[in-house]
Scaffold this motif. Structure first.
Motif, mmCIF file in Angstrom:
data_model
loop_
_atom_site.group_PDB
_atom_site.id
_atom_site.type_symbol
_atom_site.label_atom_id
_atom_site.label_comp_id
_atom_site.label_asym_id
_atom_site.label_seq_id
_atom_site.Cartn_x
_atom_site.Cartn_y
_atom_site.Cartn_z
ATOM 1 N N LEU A 33 46.565 -35.843 39.152
ATOM 2 C CA LEU A 33 48.000 -35.805 39.474
ATOM 3 C C LEU A 33 47.881 -35.135 41.084
ATOM 4 O O LEU A 33 48.718 -35.665 41.874
ATOM 5 C CB LEU A 33 48.678 -35.157 38.671
ATOM 6 C CG LEU A 33 50.393 -34.810 38.834
ATOM 7 C CD1 LEU A 33 50.970 -36.478 39.314
ATOM 8 C CD2 LEU A 33 51.056 -34.142 37.683
ATOM 9 N N GLU A 34 47.323 -34.094 41.011
ATOM 10 C CA GLU A 34 47.447 -33.083 42.418
ATOM 11 C C GLU A 34 46.908 -33.724 43.430
ATOM 12 O O GLU A 34 47.783 -34.079 44.545
ATOM 13 C CB GLU A 34 46.726 -31.852 42.054
ATOM 14 C CG GLU A 34 47.001 -30.904 43.461
ATOM 15 C CD GLU A 34 45.787 -29.730 43.422
ATOM 16 O OE1 GLU A 34 46.066 -29.007 44.383
ATOM 17 O OE2 GLU A 34 45.240 -29.459 42.382
ATOM 18 N N THR A 73 53.469 -35.565 49.821
ATOM 19 C CA THR A 73 54.695 -35.314 48.990
ATOM 20 C C THR A 73 55.497 -34.049 49.488
ATOM 21 O O THR A 73 54.813 -32.936 49.522
ATOM 22 C CB THR A 73 54.449 -35.317 47.446
ATOM 23 O OG1 THR A 73 53.780 -36.268 46.948
ATOM 24 C CG2 THR A 73 55.448 -34.885 46.725
ATOM 25 N N LYS A 74 56.569 -34.236 49.598
ATOM 26 C CA LYS A 74 57.513 -33.216 50.322
ATOM 27 C C LYS A 74 58.237 -32.403 48.857
ATOM 28 O O LYS A 74 58.498 -31.219 49.091
ATOM 29 C CB LYS A 74 58.554 -33.529 51.329
ATOM 30 C CG LYS A 74 57.605 -33.991 52.552
ATOM 31 C CD LYS A 74 56.886 -32.859 53.021
ATOM 32 C CE LYS A 74 56.068 -33.546 54.288
ATOM 33 N NZ LYS A 74 54.849 -32.751 54.653
ATOM 34 N N ALA A 75 58.487 -32.962 48.062
ATOM 35 C CA ALA A 75 59.057 -32.636 46.704
ATOM 36 C C ALA A 75 58.997 -33.263 45.572
ATOM 37 O O ALA A 75 58.543 -34.495 45.645
ATOM 38 C CB ALA A 75 60.818 -32.713 46.898
ATOM 39 N N ALA A 133 52.983 -27.018 38.920
ATOM 40 C CA ALA A 133 53.343 -27.491 40.492
ATOM 41 C C ALA A 133 53.803 -26.690 41.320
ATOM 42 O O ALA A 133 53.400 -26.692 42.415
ATOM 43 C CB ALA A 133 54.332 -28.611 40.085
ATOM 44 N N GLY A 134 54.715 -25.636 40.882
ATOM 45 C CA GLY A 134 55.075 -24.582 41.680
ATOM 46 C C GLY A 134 53.839 -23.799 42.026
ATOM 47 O O GLY A 134 53.710 -23.386 43.287
ATOM 48 N N ASN A 135 52.927 -23.389 41.128
ATOM 49 C CA ASN A 135 51.781 -22.521 41.446
ATOM 50 C C ASN A 135 50.767 -23.242 42.292
ATOM 51 O O ASN A 135 50.232 -22.470 43.359
ATOM 52 C CB ASN A 135 51.061 -22.011 40.131
ATOM 53 C CG ASN A 135 51.702 -21.203 39.159
ATOM 54 O OD1 ASN A 135 52.442 -20.335 39.825
ATOM 55 N ND2 ASN A 135 51.428 -21.285 38.072
ATOM 56 N N LEU A 136 50.970 -24.556 42.670
ATOM 57 C CA LEU A 136 50.069 -25.394 43.447
ATOM 58 C C LEU A 136 50.646 -25.360 44.725
ATOM 59 O O LEU A 136 50.059 -26.078 45.657
ATOM 60 C CB LEU A 136 49.647 -26.780 42.780
ATOM 61 C CG LEU A 136 48.813 -26.659 41.688
ATOM 62 C CD1 LEU A 136 48.769 -28.129 41.026
ATOM 63 C CD2 LEU A 136 47.455 -26.302 42.179
ATOM 64 N N GLY A 137 51.944 -25.100 44.807
ATOM 65 C CA GLY A 137 52.437 -25.171 46.160
ATOM 66 C C GLY A 137 53.307 -26.188 46.335
ATOM 67 O O GLY A 137 53.984 -25.967 47.356
#
Length: 192
Positions: free
Chosen positions: A96-97, A105-107, A126-130
Motif C-alpha cells: 500500500l505505501e 498521492t497528495k491526500a 498513514a499519518g505516521n508515514l507522512g
C-alpha cells in the motif's frame, strides 16, 4: 502522475452487515460510502479497497465463506487496487505505501469499518508515514464494545472516541462534502 486524493474503503465485507457483527452506529454509512465511490469513479480518481482475511477459523472473515466477500455495493472495479490484510493495519505486510507513493498521492480519504479497529489502525500508520489523511466520519461506523474497565460503551461512543484519537494527530476528520471538495472542481457537482 499526481493524484490529488485517493479514496480508501476499508473492510466493507459481507460479514460486517451480519447481525453477529454486533450493534453498530451510523446506519447511513453505506450510502455515504457508495456516494464517495461514485464521485471518485466519475472523477477517474484512484480507489483502493481493503479486505480483511482472518487467520481465525471462527471469524466472520475466514476465507472461503461469504463473510469475507466484498458487499455487492462495494465491489472493486478491475482497475481499482485491492489490498488484503490479516491484521488491522492495511499498510502492514502490503504494498500500500509504495503504491500510494508511486501515484504521488497528495491526500488519502478513508471510509469504512470498524472506526476503532482497522480504520483507526490504518489511519494512524498513514499519518505516521507522512500522508495527508482525511477520515470521513459519517462514512465510517463502529460496534458497541466494553471498555477496559468492563463498562459497556455504545457504538456511538466507540466511534466518537476513535475519531477523537485520530483528529488533529494522525488525520483530519471531515464531512462527505469536504471529501468531495478534494476532487477536481469539474467533478464535484455529481450529487443526486
Amino acid at each position: 502522475m499526481n493524484h490529488n486524493a485517493v479514496l480508501m474503503i476499508i473492510d466493507m465485507q459481507q460479514g460486517m452487515s451480519w447481525p453477529q457483527a454486533g450493534e453498530r452506529n451510523n446506519p447511513n454509512a453505506e450510502h455515504e460510502i457508495a456516494e464517495l465511490i461514485a464521485h471518485w469513479r466519475a472523477s477517474h480518481a484512484p480507489i483502493v479497497h481493503v479486505r480483511h482475511i482472518s487467520t481465525e477459523p471462527e471469524s466472520l472473515f475466514w476465507p472461503e465463506q461469504d463473510g469475507v466477500l466484498f458487499q455487492d455495493a462495494f465491489q472493486p472495479l478491475e482497475d481499482e487496487k485491492v489490498i488484503e490484510k490479516s491484521v488491522p493495519d492495511a499498510f502492514t505486510y502490503s504494498d500500500l505505501e509504495s503504491w500510494l507513493r508511486e501515484l504521488d498521492t497528495k491526500a488519502l480519504v478513508v471510509a469504512g469499518v470498524s472506526t476503532n479497529n482497522s480504520v483507526e489502525s490504518t489511519v494512524r500508520s498513514a499519518g505516521n508515514l507522512g500522508f495527508t489523511t482525511y477520515v470521513v466520519g459519517s462514512a465510517c461506523f463502529a460496534f458497541e464494545k466494553e471498555d477496559f474497565f468492563g463498562q459497556s460503551r455504545s457504538a456511538d461512543e466507540v466511534h466518537a472516541m476513535s475519531l477523537a484519537n485520530l483528529h488533529g494527530e494522525y488525520a483530519t476528520v471531515i464531512t462527505q462534502d469536504e471529501a468531495f471538495a478534494l476532487l477536481p472542481k469539474e467533478h464535484t457537482s455529481l450529487r443526486d
